[in-house]
Design a protein around this motif. Structure first.
Motif, PDB file in Angstrom:
ATOM      1  N   VAL A 127       0.566  -1.292   0.120  1.00 28.24           N
ATOM      2  CA  VAL A 127       0.336  -0.052  -0.068  1.00 28.24           C
ATOM      3  C   VAL A 127       1.113   1.092  -0.072  1.00 28.24           C
ATOM      4  N   THR A 128       1.904   1.180   0.549  1.00 31.76           N
ATOM      5  CA  THR A 128       2.803   2.449   0.686  1.00 31.76           C
ATOM      6  C   THR A 128       3.382   2.860  -0.496  1.00 31.76           C
ATOM      7  N   VAL A 133       3.368   6.023  -5.270  1.00 40.23           N
ATOM      8  CA  VAL A 133       3.512   5.605  -7.353  1.00 40.23           C
ATOM      9  C   VAL A 133       2.280   7.437  -7.752  1.00 40.23           C
ATOM     10  N   VAL A 134       1.038   6.876  -7.022  1.00 40.28           N
ATOM     11  CA  VAL A 134       0.039   7.420  -7.672  1.00 40.28           C
ATOM     12  C   VAL A 134       0.030   8.380  -7.241  1.00 40.28           C
ATOM     13  N   ARG A 135      -0.553   8.658  -5.812  1.00 40.97           N
ATOM     14  CA  ARG A 135       0.150  10.010  -5.086  1.00 40.97           C
ATOM     15  C   ARG A 135      -1.082  11.216  -5.175  1.00 40.97           C
ATOM     16  N   ARG A 136      -2.193  10.333  -4.885  1.00 38.51           N
ATOM     17  CA  ARG A 136      -3.739  11.071  -5.134  1.00 38.51           C
ATOM     18  C   ARG A 136      -4.391  11.730  -3.877  1.00 38.51           C
ATOM     19  N   ARG A 137      -4.367  12.879  -4.266  1.00 36.29           N
ATOM     20  CA  ARG A 137      -4.863  13.329  -3.115  1.00 36.29           C
ATOM     21  C   ARG A 137      -5.897  13.500  -2.211  1.00 36.29           C
ATOM     22  N   ARG A 138      -5.750  13.343  -0.367  1.00 34.28           N
ATOM     23  CA  ARG A 138      -7.049  13.327  -0.307  1.00 34.28           C
ATOM     24  C   ARG A 138      -8.298  14.305  -0.058  1.00 34.28           C
ATOM     25  N   SER A 156      -4.401   9.102  -0.942  1.00 35.29           N
ATOM     26  CA  SER A 156      -5.881   8.349  -0.802  1.00 35.29           C
ATOM     27  C   SER A 156      -6.063   7.364  -1.386  1.00 35.29           C
ATOM     28  N   PHE A 157      -4.982   7.109  -2.460  1.00 32.01           N
ATOM     29  CA  PHE A 157      -5.135   6.123  -2.867  1.00 32.01           C
ATOM     30  C   PHE A 157      -3.958   5.196  -3.061  1.00 32.01           C
ATOM     31  N   PRO A 158      -4.313   4.011  -3.189  1.00 32.84           N
ATOM     32  CA  PRO A 158      -6.128   2.751  -1.936  1.00 32.84           C
ATOM     33  C   PRO A 158      -5.797   3.434  -0.698  1.00 32.84           C
ATOM     34  N   VAL A 208     -11.841   2.780  -2.517  1.00 36.19           N
ATOM     35  CA  VAL A 208     -12.162   2.000  -1.316  1.00 36.19           C
ATOM     36  C   VAL A 208     -12.544   0.646  -1.945  1.00 36.19           C
ATOM     37  N   VAL A 209     -12.660   0.879  -3.787  1.00 35.30           N
ATOM     38  CA  VAL A 209     -13.715  -0.321  -3.916  1.00 35.30           C
ATOM     39  C   VAL A 209     -12.365  -0.668  -4.567  1.00 35.30           C
ATOM     40  N   PHE A 210     -11.339  -0.226  -4.712  1.00 36.15           N
ATOM     41  CA  PHE A 210      -9.486  -0.721  -5.343  1.00 36.15           C
ATOM     42  C   PHE A 210      -9.069  -1.279  -3.823  1.00 36.15           C
ATOM     43  N   GLY A 211      -8.877  -0.306  -3.046  1.00 32.73           N
ATOM     44  CA  GLY A 211      -8.850  -1.327  -1.806  1.00 32.73           C
ATOM     45  C   GLY A 211      -8.638  -2.711  -1.751  1.00 32.73           C
TER      46      GLY A 211
END
Length: 239
Positions: A127-128, A133-138, A156-158, A208-211
């Motif tokens: 997850v880390t 890599v993705v770096r999607r903001r919350r 935020s992702f995932p 959440v779905v991807f998680g």
């Protein structure tokens, strides 16, 4: 008499079209006449579709963030959601698993707890990496008051809670002998952990779905790399 240049469009600086007759792909010359570029005319449509899905995801996540703060529409439920949040946090799971591993007096119990502990470590590392890599903001409506956060948790992702809940839920259902009410309770806990992430405004719906999907697959990896009792004895003697 027609001009000789008309017979060879490439000499006039034009952009000759090469490819299939239906025009799905074409090669257009750039500034360098020896190079060509493949352009897919469907890519703008795909980009628009992805943008639309992203907009729906952001809108739905904002509408469902009803516990993001105390003055939200469901602000009174926020303490309960935060309690569920702590129940899916990595630190309590790692500490509890390590304690059960230490206190277990049977080889079978130690084997199960050791593999669960290794699965939790694997989940934490994976997850880390994905978050970095993705770096999607919350979500913008999230309030950063989470329990025991680290620098990568600003992304935020995932959803790490969702991956952990899905993996641990499958693990417990597969390796513990539980009565039917307890099995239902575990499934309910997994769903509530994922739901709490959206209600608290911590994550978008797609996080959440991807998680959940990622945690489901992580359990398969844990089963593939299962540590046998012989390996457990070797590790136990080593440490």
């Amino acid at each position: 008499m027609p001009s000789p240049k008309a017979k060879n469009p490439s000499r006039s600086g034009g952009s000759p079209v090469l490819g299939s007759s239906n025009g799905r792909y074409d090669f257009r010359q750039g500034s360098d006449p020896t190079t060509a570029r493949l352009r897919c005319p469907e890519s703008p449509t795909r980009r628009r579709a992805l943008s639309s899905l992203l907009a729906i995801d952001l809108w739905l996540s904002k509408q469902l963030g009803v516990c993001a703060c105390e003055d939200s529409s469901w602000g009174s439920v926020r303490p309960l959601m935060k309690l569920i949040e702590v129940s899916g946090h990595g630190i309590p799971w790692l500490a509890g698993t390590a304690y059960c591993l230490y206190k277990s007096d049977s080889a079978a119990g130690q084997e199960v707890m050791l593999n669960l502990f290794m699965g939790l470590l694997f989940d934490l590392v994976l997850v880390t990496i994905v978050k970095a890599v993705v770096r999607r903001r919350r979500p913008a409506h999230n309030r950063m008051d989470m329990f025991a956060t680290f620098s990568v948790d600003r992304y935020s992702f995932p959803s790490g809670h969702a991956t952990r809940a899905a993996m641990c839920g499958r693990f417990l259902l597969a390796h513990l002998v539980l009565a039917a009410p307890l099995r239902v309770l575990i499934l309910l806990w997994v769903g509530l952990v994922g739901l709490s992430r959206v209600l608290l405004g911590r994550h978008n719906v797609t996080d959440v779905v991807f998680g959940f999907w990622m945690g489901y697959c992580q359990y398969n990896v844990v089963e593939m790399l299962w540590l046998s009792p012989q390996t457990l004895v070797i590790l136990w003697n080593f440490f």
